[in-house]
Design a protein around this motif. Structure first.
Motif, mmCIF file in Angstrom:
data_model
loop_
_atom_site.group_PDB
_atom_site.id
_atom_site.type_symbol
_atom_site.label_atom_id
_atom_site.label_comp_id
_atom_site.label_asym_id
_atom_site.label_seq_id
_atom_site.Cartn_x
_atom_site.Cartn_y
_atom_site.Cartn_z
ATOM 1 N N VAL A 190 -6.749 -26.730 8.308
ATOM 2 C CA VAL A 190 -8.205 -26.764 8.472
ATOM 3 C C VAL A 190 -8.626 -25.912 9.655
ATOM 4 C CG1 VAL A 190 -10.165 -28.255 9.084
ATOM 5 C CG2 VAL A 190 -8.499 -29.009 7.360
ATOM 6 N N GLU A 191 -7.991 -26.137 10.806
ATOM 7 C CA GLU A 191 -8.367 -25.407 12.016
ATOM 8 C C GLU A 191 -8.102 -23.908 11.880
ATOM 9 O OE1 GLU A 191 -10.064 -26.664 14.596
ATOM 10 O OE2 GLU A 191 -10.123 -28.472 13.360
ATOM 11 N N ALA A 192 -7.039 -23.544 11.187
ATOM 12 C CA ALA A 192 -6.705 -22.122 11.037
ATOM 13 C C ALA A 192 -7.814 -21.361 10.322
ATOM 14 C CB ALA A 192 -5.378 -21.972 10.289
ATOM 15 N N LEU A 193 -8.372 -21.935 9.248
ATOM 16 C CA LEU A 193 -9.434 -21.243 8.530
ATOM 17 C C LEU A 193 -10.763 -21.335 9.274
ATOM 18 C CD1 LEU A 193 -10.122 -19.554 6.072
ATOM 19 C CD2 LEU A 193 -10.645 -21.643 4.830
ATOM 20 N N VAL A 194 -11.061 -22.489 9.828
ATOM 21 C CA VAL A 194 -12.314 -22.665 10.568
ATOM 22 C C VAL A 194 -12.393 -21.683 11.735
ATOM 23 C CG1 VAL A 194 -13.612 -24.243 12.073
ATOM 24 C CG2 VAL A 194 -12.675 -25.069 9.901
ATOM 25 N N ASN A 195 -11.259 -21.471 12.427
ATOM 26 C CA ASN A 195 -11.235 -20.624 13.622
ATOM 27 C C ASN A 195 -10.886 -19.166 13.335
ATOM 28 O OD1 ASN A 195 -11.877 -22.791 15.341
ATOM 29 N ND2 ASN A 195 -9.745 -23.452 15.398
ATOM 30 N N GLY A 196 -10.771 -18.799 12.064
ATOM 31 C CA GLY A 196 -10.528 -17.400 11.727
ATOM 32 C C GLY A 196 -9.106 -16.920 11.944
ATOM 33 N N GLN A 197 -8.159 -17.862 12.064
ATOM 34 C CA GLN A 197 -6.761 -17.450 12.229
ATOM 35 C C GLN A 197 -6.129 -17.064 10.902
ATOM 36 O OE1 GLN A 197 -5.933 -21.249 14.083
ATOM 37 N NE2 GLN A 197 -5.402 -20.245 16.007
ATOM 38 N N VAL A 198 -6.715 -17.530 9.799
ATOM 39 C CA VAL A 198 -6.309 -17.095 8.460
ATOM 40 C C VAL A 198 -7.580 -16.774 7.664
ATOM 41 C CG1 VAL A 198 -4.171 -18.466 8.437
ATOM 42 C CG2 VAL A 198 -6.293 -19.440 7.502
ATOM 43 N N ASP A 199 -7.399 -16.062 6.561
ATOM 44 C CA ASP A 199 -8.532 -15.636 5.739
ATOM 45 C C ASP A 199 -8.678 -16.440 4.449
ATOM 46 O OD1 ASP A 199 -8.997 -13.202 7.433
ATOM 47 O OD2 ASP A 199 -7.000 -12.708 6.688
ATOM 48 N N LEU A 200 -7.584 -17.053 4.022
ATOM 49 C CA LEU A 200 -7.553 -17.764 2.738
ATOM 50 C C LEU A 200 -6.657 -18.982 2.892
ATOM 51 C CD1 LEU A 200 -8.133 -17.704 -0.411
ATOM 52 C CD2 LEU A 200 -6.005 -16.392 -0.600
ATOM 53 N N ALA A 201 -7.126 -20.135 2.422
ATOM 54 C CA ALA A 201 -6.332 -21.358 2.574
ATOM 55 C C ALA A 201 -6.375 -22.192 1.304
ATOM 56 C CB ALA A 201 -6.846 -22.188 3.753
ATOM 57 N N TRP A 202 -5.232 -22.770 0.981
ATOM 58 C CA TRP A 202 -5.107 -23.709 -0.144
ATOM 59 C C TRP A 202 -5.350 -25.100 0.412
ATOM 60 C CZ3 TRP A 202 -5.224 -24.310 -5.117
ATOM 61 C CH2 TRP A 202 -4.541 -25.350 -5.762
ATOM 62 N N PHE A 203 -6.450 -25.709 -0.027
ATOM 63 C CA PHE A 203 -6.847 -27.015 0.459
ATOM 64 C C PHE A 203 -6.833 -28.039 -0.663
ATOM 65 C CE2 PHE A 203 -9.789 -25.021 3.861
ATOM 66 C CZ PHE A 203 -8.820 -25.148 4.844
ATOM 67 N N GLY A 204 -6.622 -29.305 -0.297
ATOM 68 C CA GLY A 204 -6.970 -30.395 -1.180
ATOM 69 C C GLY A 204 -8.468 -30.625 -1.046
#
Length: 291
Positions: free
Chosen positions: A78-92
């Motif tokens: 969650v924090e990685a995508l919110v803070n721009g550390q990643v661009d795409l995330a697989w979430f539940g």
């Protein structure tokens, strides 16, 4: 321009070129790299196995480097995508709701599997005395991660709807951290029962990694929306559209497409929207898991 000015500009240009050349190669490349992560709902080796062909496919479709970076827990995704550390995330569904909430609506769902429109959880046991949810009273139960939709939030929600408060009516509640770990805890007798993702349960059965004569499903939940691939709203619209097309055009008619879809346990990917997860948000608020 005077001779002195030209000389000074040449020196500055040379210094700038030297400075740029000294930057780490990886640092410069990352400016054009799609950074991807996923909630760790299965073992690290399984997540890496599932990700590899999809990352290669996205590299080809987007014509840019794609890097998958695992995280230690759901909150880190969650924090990685919110803070721009990643661009795409697989979430539940629940981790998407958390990210959407934490980002002030800036995290948006892009695509989901067709199966995620009608997802389910299963309750499993190796105890012959457990035949229904009511039989869990006074027993021990394993959820997955506290932030798991199918391994915690929705099973907890359905237990509460059935008049069973896990924290009051069960002898002990444990968190295994991942769906496959929940199955292992039930099979080994560490807990009386467990709740997990129905898709992972079916996969483990098909792979012979669980003995159905020993561990069985005693309750399946009603359907709900679940997993998705999410991006940050700061991603340029053209890239979001290209990503969405890459997913929705995956087809089992090609060997590469078939491999990716099978590993993702998907028949196909379809567009999704934030409104699909309002039910999960309501369940999270009702259970006191989202403030």
């Amino acid at each position: 321009m005077t001779e002195h000015s030209r000389a000074r500009r040449a020196v500055l240009a040379g210094a700038l070129a030297t400075s740029l050349a000294s930057l780490p190669i990886v640092g410069r490349a990352q400016a054009g790299t799609l950074r991807v992560t996923a909630i760790p709902d299965e073992s690290p080796t399984e997540l890496a196995r599932k990700a590899a062909p999809l990352m290669r496919y996205l590299e080809e479709r987007l014509a840019m480097p794609v890097r998958f970076t695992p995280v230690t827990d759901y909150a880190a995704a969650v924090e990685a995508l919110v803070n721009g550390q990643v661009d795409l995330a697989w979430f539940g569904g629940f981790t998407f709701v958390q990210a959407h909430h934490r980002s002030g609506g800036k995290v948006i769902p892009l695509v989901q599997r067709a199966e995620d429109e009608s997802f389910r959880s299963v309750f499993i046991t190796a105890d012959a005395g457990i035949r229904s949810l009511a039989d869990l009273k006074g027993r021990t139960l394993a959820f997955g991660s506290p932030s798991s939709t199918s391994g915690h939030l929705m099973p907890r929600s359905f237990l509460l709807a059935a008049g069973i408060d896990p924290d009051r009516d069960l002898r002990r509640v444990a968190f295994s951290g991942a769906h496959d770990a929940t199955v292992a805890a039930v099979a080994s007798g560490k807990v009386s029962a467990g709740a997990l993702n129905a898709s992972v349960w079916e996969k483990l059965l098909s792979e012979g990694k669980v003995d159905p004569q020993k561990v069985r499903v005693f309750h399946t939940t009603p359907p709900y929306y679940d997993y998705n691939w999410s991006v940050h709203a700061d991603m340029p619209a053209a890239r979001r559209e290209a990503l969405a097309r890459a997913f929705t055009e995956l087809s089992p008619s090609s060997p590469a497409g078939r491999e990716i879809l099978e590993l993702q346990r998907a028949s196909r990917f379809i567009p999704t929207r934030a409104e699909n997860y309002k039910g999960i948000e309501a369940a999270a608020r009702s259970a006191g898991l989202l403030k």
